[in-house]
Design a protein around this motif. Structure first.
Motif, PDB file in Angstrom:
ATOM      1  N   GLU A  80       0.827  -1.207   0.000  1.00 14.01           N
ATOM      2  CA  GLU A  80       0.000   0.000   0.000  1.00 14.01           C
ATOM      3  C   GLU A  80       0.867   1.264   0.000  1.00 14.01           C
ATOM      4  O   GLU A  80       2.011   1.247   0.468  1.00 14.01           O
ATOM      5  CB  GLU A  80      -0.911   0.019   1.228  1.00 14.01           C
ATOM      6  N   SER A 106       0.941   2.140  -6.628  1.00 17.56           N
ATOM      7  CA  SER A 106       0.946   1.202  -5.500  1.00 17.56           C
ATOM      8  C   SER A 106       0.352  -0.127  -5.968  1.00 17.56           C
ATOM      9  O   SER A 106      -0.673  -0.150  -6.640  1.00 17.56           O
ATOM     10  CB  SER A 106       0.122   1.748  -4.335  1.00 17.56           C
ATOM     11  N   GLY A 129      -1.108  -2.307  -4.111  1.00 18.93           N
ATOM     12  CA  GLY A 129      -2.370  -2.516  -3.413  1.00 18.93           C
ATOM     13  C   GLY A 129      -3.206  -1.254  -3.432  1.00 18.93           C
ATOM     14  O   GLY A 129      -3.490  -0.701  -4.502  1.00 18.93           O
ATOM     15  N   HIS A 130      -3.608  -0.790  -2.255  1.00 13.93           N
ATOM     16  CA  HIS A 130      -4.365   0.457  -2.143  1.00 13.93           C
ATOM     17  C   HIS A 130      -3.419   1.658  -2.077  1.00 13.93           C
ATOM     18  O   HIS A 130      -2.345   1.574  -1.488  1.00 13.93           O
ATOM     19  CB  HIS A 130      -5.217   0.447  -0.874  1.00 13.93           C
ATOM     20  N   TRP A 155      -5.306   3.132   2.671  1.00 13.02           N
ATOM     21  CA  TRP A 155      -6.160   2.095   3.254  1.00 13.02           C
ATOM     22  C   TRP A 155      -6.285   2.334   4.749  1.00 13.02           C
ATOM     23  O   TRP A 155      -5.290   2.356   5.458  1.00 13.02           O
ATOM     24  CB  TRP A 155      -5.583   0.719   2.980  1.00 13.02           C
ATOM     25  N   SER A 166      -2.563   3.415  -9.154  1.00 15.45           N
ATOM     26  CA  SER A 166      -2.498   2.407  -8.092  1.00 15.45           C
ATOM     27  C   SER A 166      -3.594   1.381  -8.342  1.00 15.45           C
ATOM     28  O   SER A 166      -4.621   1.692  -8.944  1.00 15.45           O
ATOM     29  CB  SER A 166      -2.688   3.063  -6.727  1.00 15.45           C
ATOM     30  N   HIS A 206      -5.861  -0.117  -6.322  1.00 14.47           N
ATOM     31  CA  HIS A 206      -7.067   0.457  -5.744  1.00 14.47           C
ATOM     32  C   HIS A 206      -6.776   1.892  -5.299  1.00 14.47           C
ATOM     33  O   HIS A 206      -5.624   2.239  -5.030  1.00 14.47           O
ATOM     34  CB  HIS A 206      -7.539  -0.341  -4.530  1.00 14.47           C
ATOM     35  N   ILE A 234      -8.825   4.537  -2.639  1.00 15.47           N
ATOM     36  CA  ILE A 234      -8.947   4.763  -1.193  1.00 15.47           C
ATOM     37  C   ILE A 234      -9.946   3.754  -0.632  1.00 15.47           C
ATOM     38  O   ILE A 234     -11.055   3.632  -1.143  1.00 15.47           O
ATOM     39  CB  ILE A 234      -9.422   6.193  -0.900  1.00 15.47           C
ATOM     40  N   ALA A 235      -9.543   3.054   0.429  1.00 15.67           N
ATOM     41  CA  ALA A 235     -10.412   2.074   1.067  1.00 15.67           C
ATOM     42  C   ALA A 235     -10.626   2.437   2.525  1.00 15.67           C
ATOM     43  O   ALA A 235      -9.672   2.730   3.242  1.00 15.67           O
ATOM     44  CB  ALA A 235      -9.827   0.674   0.961  1.00 15.67           C
ATOM     45  N   GLU A 292     -12.530  -2.777   6.442  1.00 15.88           N
ATOM     46  CA  GLU A 292     -12.693  -4.088   5.823  1.00 15.88           C
ATOM     47  C   GLU A 292     -13.535  -4.930   6.769  1.00 15.88           C
ATOM     48  O   GLU A 292     -13.856  -4.508   7.877  1.00 15.88           O
ATOM     49  CB  GLU A 292     -11.345  -4.741   5.528  1.00 15.88           C
ATOM     50  N   GLY A 324      -6.897   3.375 -12.148  1.00 12.81           N
ATOM     51  CA  GLY A 324      -6.718   2.205 -11.293  1.00 12.81           C
ATOM     52  C   GLY A 324      -7.302   0.956 -11.930  1.00 12.81           C
ATOM     53  O   GLY A 324      -8.270   1.014 -12.688  1.00 12.81           O
ATOM     54  N   SER A 358     -13.796   2.684  -1.735  1.00 16.90           N
ATOM     55  CA  SER A 358     -14.659   1.659  -1.152  1.00 16.90           C
ATOM     56  C   SER A 358     -14.844   1.923   0.335  1.00 16.90           C
ATOM     57  O   SER A 358     -13.940   2.396   1.015  1.00 16.90           O
ATOM     58  CB  SER A 358     -14.075   0.260  -1.366  1.00 16.90           C
TER      59      SER A 358
END
Length: 289
Positions: A109, A129, A131-132, A135, A152, A154, A156-157, A160, A178, A184
């Protein structure tokens, strides 16, 4: 550091602050450690600026419970390249300012908040990135604003499953190119997603999954394909029709069940009817309502 290089062997930490205050760390290269720079519990009022942190296995820069009575640190104007994580906020790190950093090529990330609250992540450039880009896991009351995120996986998360992140503000960020989801919100409550721009996110613009009391306003999803816009409308946005719009041959319960066939994570039918005080009439036809 006066432009010097600290070169490790892939273990331990290049620069470690074990609870000291009012320290400035600046102007140098830290490379090939577990963590390039780590601020540990009790560290506050420190400034980390104008460093280049690269090829560190866990994170270029880590903060673990790094505040003193809620007074955090400033991480500004650094360049972080090809680290495991660019910047990681762990273990109740509070009230940190993460701003104007360039984070690129992170193997996981770009910026991670894990059990970290009250932090401001603003005006950072985050690219490629794996991953995210950003995050938040079990992290609440953070502000994520004005960040520029490019290519990237993803964007912005928030949260989870079983690790909710509540009451966060995600505003005026730009997310482009992305392969996954733009923004999310998962298993979290009372978040605000305002005035963000999401373009060419192949996984979709905004996704809500078990997200409650989420405010979504003014986001620009113009770069989405017709299929992605359909997915966003189906899974994220609810429609309230101003006219009679029930199937006359189906009961109230069966009418509500129609939407469950197309939604990814539909609400319970009986709970939905109870919310509008119609559970007692769930077996009535529209003409009997």
């Amino acid at each position: 550091l006066d432009g010097h290089i600290i070169d490790g062997t892939g273990i331990d930490t290049g620069i470690l602050n074990n609870g000291f205050d009012n320290v400035t760390i600046e102007d140098g290269l830290v490379t090939e450690f577990d963590y390039g720079v780590m601020l540990n519990p009790g560290s506050s009022k420190n400034t980390v600026t104008d460093l280049r942190l690269e090829l560190n296995q866990e994170a270029g820069l880590g903060l673990a419970d790094a505040d003193q009575n809620g007074v955090g640190n400033t991480i500004k104007g650094n360049t972080l390249v090809e680290n495991g994580i660019g910047i990681a906020l762990y273990s109740n790190s509070r009230n940190q300012l993460i701003t104007e950093n360039n984070v690129g090529g992170s193997l996981k990330e770009g910026i991670v908040l894990e059990q970290a609250s009250g932090n401001t992540i603003t005006d950072n450039q985050i690219a490629t990135s794996a991953g995210h880009a950003i995050w938040m896991q079990a992290s609440s009351d953070n502000v994520v604003t004005g960040n520029d995120i490019v290519a990237s996986f993803h964007g912005i998360a928030i949260g989870e499953e079983l690790l909710p992140s509540n009451r966060n503000l995600v505003e005026s960020n730009r997310i482009v190119d992305g392969l996954g989801m733009g923004i999310s919100v998962i298993d979290s409550v009372d978040n605000q997603i305002l005035y963000n721009e999401v373009r060419d996110a192949q996984g979709g613009g905004i996704m809500l999954d078990l997200a409650r009391n989420t405010l979504i306003r003014g986001n620009d999803l113009a770069g989405l394909s017709p299929r992605e816009l359909t997915r966003y409308r189906r899974d994220t946005v609810g429609f309230v029709f101003q006219f009679f719009n029930l199937v006359p041959t189906l009961t109230a319960r069966e009418n509500v069940m129609v939407s469950t066939e197309i939604a990814r994570h539909p609400l319970d039918v009986d709970e939905s009817l109870a919310l509008v005080e119609l559970k007692a009439r769930s077996d009535h036809f529209p003409s009997q309502m």
